[in-house]
Structures are given as structure tokens and as C-alpha cells.
Motif scaffolding. Structure first.
Motif, PDB file in Angstrom:
ATOM      1  N   VAL A 114      -4.213   9.610  -2.431  1.00 60.25           N
ATOM      2  CA  VAL A 114      -3.678   9.645  -3.799  1.00 60.25           C
ATOM      3  C   VAL A 114      -2.220  10.086  -3.794  1.00 60.25           C
ATOM      4  O   VAL A 114      -1.377   9.534  -4.516  1.00 60.25           O
ATOM      5  CB  VAL A 114      -4.525  10.581  -4.686  1.00 60.25           C
ATOM      6  N   GLU A 115      -1.902  11.059  -2.946  1.00 61.13           N
ATOM      7  CA  GLU A 115      -0.525  11.548  -2.849  1.00 61.13           C
ATOM      8  C   GLU A 115       0.388  10.488  -2.238  1.00 61.13           C
ATOM      9  O   GLU A 115       1.528  10.306  -2.671  1.00 61.13           O
ATOM     10  CB  GLU A 115      -0.484  12.820  -2.001  1.00 61.13           C
TER      11      GLU A 115
ATOM     12  N   THR B  59      -6.955  -4.571   4.604  1.00 64.21           N
ATOM     13  CA  THR B  59      -7.827  -3.410   4.743  1.00 64.21           C
ATOM     14  C   THR B  59      -7.485  -2.398   3.662  1.00 64.21           C
ATOM     15  O   THR B  59      -6.349  -2.377   3.155  1.00 64.21           O
ATOM     16  CB  THR B  59      -7.662  -2.757   6.134  1.00 64.21           C
ATOM     17  N   LEU B  60      -8.440  -1.591   3.283  1.00 66.62           N
ATOM     18  CA  LEU B  60      -8.201  -0.544   2.299  1.00 66.62           C
ATOM     19  C   LEU B  60      -7.474   0.632   2.946  1.00 66.62           C
ATOM     20  O   LEU B  60      -7.606   0.849   4.157  1.00 66.62           O
ATOM     21  CB  LEU B  60      -9.521  -0.063   1.699  1.00 66.62           C
TER      22      LEU B  60
ATOM     23  N   PHE C  70      -2.931  -2.856  -1.591  1.00 65.08           N
ATOM     24  CA  PHE C  70      -2.849  -2.560  -0.160  1.00 65.08           C
ATOM     25  C   PHE C  70      -3.755  -3.514   0.621  1.00 65.08           C
ATOM     26  O   PHE C  70      -3.347  -4.093   1.637  1.00 65.08           O
ATOM     27  CB  PHE C  70      -3.264  -1.113   0.081  1.00 65.08           C
ATOM     28  N   LYS C  71      -4.974  -3.695   0.145  1.00 62.71           N
ATOM     29  CA  LYS C  71      -5.902  -4.591   0.835  1.00 62.71           C
ATOM     30  C   LYS C  71      -5.430  -6.037   0.769  1.00 62.71           C
ATOM     31  O   LYS C  71      -5.574  -6.800   1.733  1.00 62.71           O
ATOM     32  CB  LYS C  71      -7.302  -4.475   0.239  1.00 62.71           C
ATOM     33  N   ALA C  72      -4.842  -6.427  -0.359  1.00 60.19           N
ATOM     34  CA  ALA C  72      -4.355  -7.802  -0.499  1.00 60.19           C
ATOM     35  C   ALA C  72      -3.262  -8.102   0.517  1.00 60.19           C
ATOM     36  O   ALA C  72      -3.184  -9.219   1.045  1.00 60.19           O
ATOM     37  CB  ALA C  72      -3.842  -8.033  -1.919  1.00 60.19           C
ATOM     38  N   LEU C  73      -2.388  -7.115   0.797  1.00 55.14           N
ATOM     39  CA  LEU C  73      -1.282  -7.335   1.721  1.00 55.14           C
ATOM     40  C   LEU C  73      -1.680  -7.147   3.173  1.00 55.14           C
ATOM     41  O   LEU C  73      -1.299  -7.938   4.041  1.00 55.14           O
ATOM     42  CB  LEU C  73      -0.114  -6.393   1.384  1.00 55.14           C
ATOM     43  N   PHE C  74      -2.477  -6.107   3.471  1.00 53.65           N
ATOM     44  CA  PHE C  74      -2.760  -5.743   4.857  1.00 53.65           C
ATOM     45  C   PHE C  74      -4.178  -6.076   5.318  1.00 53.65           C
ATOM     46  O   PHE C  74      -4.506  -5.905   6.488  1.00 53.65           O
ATOM     47  CB  PHE C  74      -2.503  -4.247   5.069  1.00 53.65           C
TER      48      PHE C  74
ATOM     49  N   TYR D 124      -5.388   0.546  -8.345  1.00 58.57           N
ATOM     50  CA  TYR D 124      -4.437  -0.564  -8.242  1.00 58.57           C
ATOM     51  C   TYR D 124      -3.760  -0.552  -6.868  1.00 58.57           C
ATOM     52  O   TYR D 124      -3.606  -1.597  -6.222  1.00 58.57           O
ATOM     53  CB  TYR D 124      -3.394  -0.471  -9.349  1.00 58.57           C
ATOM     54  N   PHE D 125      -3.371   0.646  -6.430  1.00 65.51           N
ATOM     55  CA  PHE D 125      -2.761   0.797  -5.112  1.00 65.51           C
ATOM     56  C   PHE D 125      -3.692   0.274  -4.018  1.00 65.51           C
ATOM     57  O   PHE D 125      -3.272  -0.480  -3.129  1.00 65.51           O
ATOM     58  CB  PHE D 125      -2.421   2.264  -4.866  1.00 65.51           C
TER      59      PHE D 125
END
Length: 250
Positions: A213-214, A237-238, A231-235, A226-227
């Protein structure tokens, strides 16, 4: 006749010139960094420019090593993830990206990567080329055309940024700015902002033990869900999965 000529040419390349001699030809390309990797993302061949680029002195120092041995963790992870995508059949062509020099400074590169096939057409590795984009007036004008807004994003990604602000830094209208980003980076200003934020988030996830979260907050994301989706869409993985993988590998 054409088939016969093709076979003669293939025989000449394979049996007369030899693979080793063909590979050494890449040392004649002064600004091209070239490498071949196996399925484990380990270097099995690289040209002299690659060796020079990472600050070493001989190819023997490179053999059998992955990018983890040469680059900061977050950049090495990016390269290795690229390798995996390429070995799944993805093709990367003339992608403009910011990468690190051996001095620690960042610079623009144009990168292409391809899967490497054996005689049975099975993917057994990958190969690629990258070129430092500082040699031609065309390249310099391309970078200058978006330099101000790109630098603004790199310095302020953790803040709220609107496209209107970026347009002002370049003394352009929003529509003109968007056209330039599409032309030179093949993405919109919003996509670029998002990717810079996510790249910095990935670096923090790898190099620190800050709560996720930080990390999200420090990189300009106010909503954790949303983050995580972005993140998963680009890389692929969560953020939590990346952290779990790092802990297992450490």
C-alpha cells in the motif's frame, strides 16, 4: 532453379562460413549491442559492444550469466520478464525505452527481441539487439520533441499529473502532445505516466520491504486495487505475487 540457389546459399552459410564467423560479424556494427540467451535467460553469446556496455573486458566474463549479474534488480527483472514473453512467441520491435548505462545514468535505447528456434522449430532461447539512441540528428530530434514532458513525468510521477501540465512543459496543445507521444513512444501521455509509476513501484517492491500500500502511494496511486490491476496488466503478475516470488528466491 530458385530452390537450388536457396539450398546452395544455405549450405554456404552453414558449412563454409560457419556460425562462429557469422556471429563475429556483429562486432563490426559499432553502435549495436547484440546477445543470444538460452531458455534460462543466460548469455550464451554476445558481441564486444555488449561486453563493453556492461563494463566488463571479455566474453568469458559474460558466459552463463543472466542480467541479474550485470544490472540493478528491477532492471534485470524487466529484461528477464521480456525474455520469457519472447520465448512465448512475442516479438519486440524497435521499442523505445529508458535503460541504465554502466555509469549509472539513464539513456534512451531502441530495442528489438526475437525467439530463438532449433532445427525442429522449438523455441530454445532468445536473441536481441539494442542501440543507444544518441548518434543521429533524427534520433536527437525525436528525443528533444518529448524531452521536457518525459523529464517532468520522471521527476514528478509520485504527484498528481494531468496531460494539460505536460502539454504546458512542451508549449504544445494537448492534441499535439498526444500526437508526439504516439509517434515517438507508441503510447499516450497517460499510458507513459502509468508505466513510469509502475516501473518505480516494481523497483520499490524489489529493493525495499515497504508495505505494498505504501509503495502504491509513493508512486502516485491512491487506490490499492487499481494499482494491483494496472501492475498485473503491465507485468503479468500481482504486486503481492512478485513479493512472494522474491521471498522464495532469497
Amino acid at each position: 532453379m530458385n530452390d537450388k540457389l536457396a539450398l546452395e546459399n544455405q549450405d554456404f552459410l552453414q558449412n563454409v562460413l560457419g556460425l562462429k564467423q557469422i556471429l563475429t560479424m556483429f562486432d563490426l556494427l559499432p553502435d549495436i549491442i547484440f546477445w543470444i540467451k538460452n531458455a534460462n535467460s543466460e548469455i550464451i553469446y554476445a558481441n564486444n559492444k555488449f561486453v563493453e556496455h556492461i563494463g566488463l573486458h571479455s566474453l568469458q566474463q559474460v558466459y552463463g550469466k543472466s542480467d541479474v549479474a550485470f544490472f540493478p534488480p528491477h532492471i534485470a527483472k524487466q529484461f528477464i520478464n521480456d525474455d520469457k514473453s519472447v520465448m512465448n512467441g512475442q516479438v519486440i520491435t524497435d521499442r523505445i525505452e529508458l535503460n541504465m548505462l554502466k555509469t549509472g545514468d539513464f539513456a534512451w535505447f531502441s530495442t528489438s527481441k526475437r525467439p530463438l528456434y532449433d532445427h525442429n522449430q522449438h523455441i530454445v532461447g532468445s536473441y536481441g539487439f539494442t542501440q543507444l539512441m544518441n548518434k543521429t540528428s533524427q534520433v536527437l530530434s525525436s528525443i528533444d520533441a518529448i524531452k521536457a514532458p518525459v523529464e517532468f513525468v520522471r521527476e514528478n510521477y509520485h504527484k498528481d499529473i494531468c496531460v494539460e501540465q505536460l502539454a504546458q512543459t512542451a508549449f504544445l496543445s494537448v492534441s499535439a502532445l498526444e500526437r508526439r507521444f504516439k509517434k515517438y513512444l507508441s503510447k499516450t501521455p497517460k499510458q507513459f505516466i502509468n508505466e513510469i509509476r509502475l516501473e518505480n513501484a516494481r523497483r520499490l517492491l524489489i529493493e525495499t520491504r515497504l508495505p505494498i500500500v505504501e509503495v502504491a502511494y509513493r508512486c502516485g496511486f491512491s487506490e490499492h486495487s487499481y494499482f494491483s490491476r494496472q501492475f498485473k496488466a503491465l507485468f503479468g503478475t500481482l504486486p503481492s505475487q512478485l513479493r512472494d516470488t522474491l521471498h522464495k528466491d532469497s
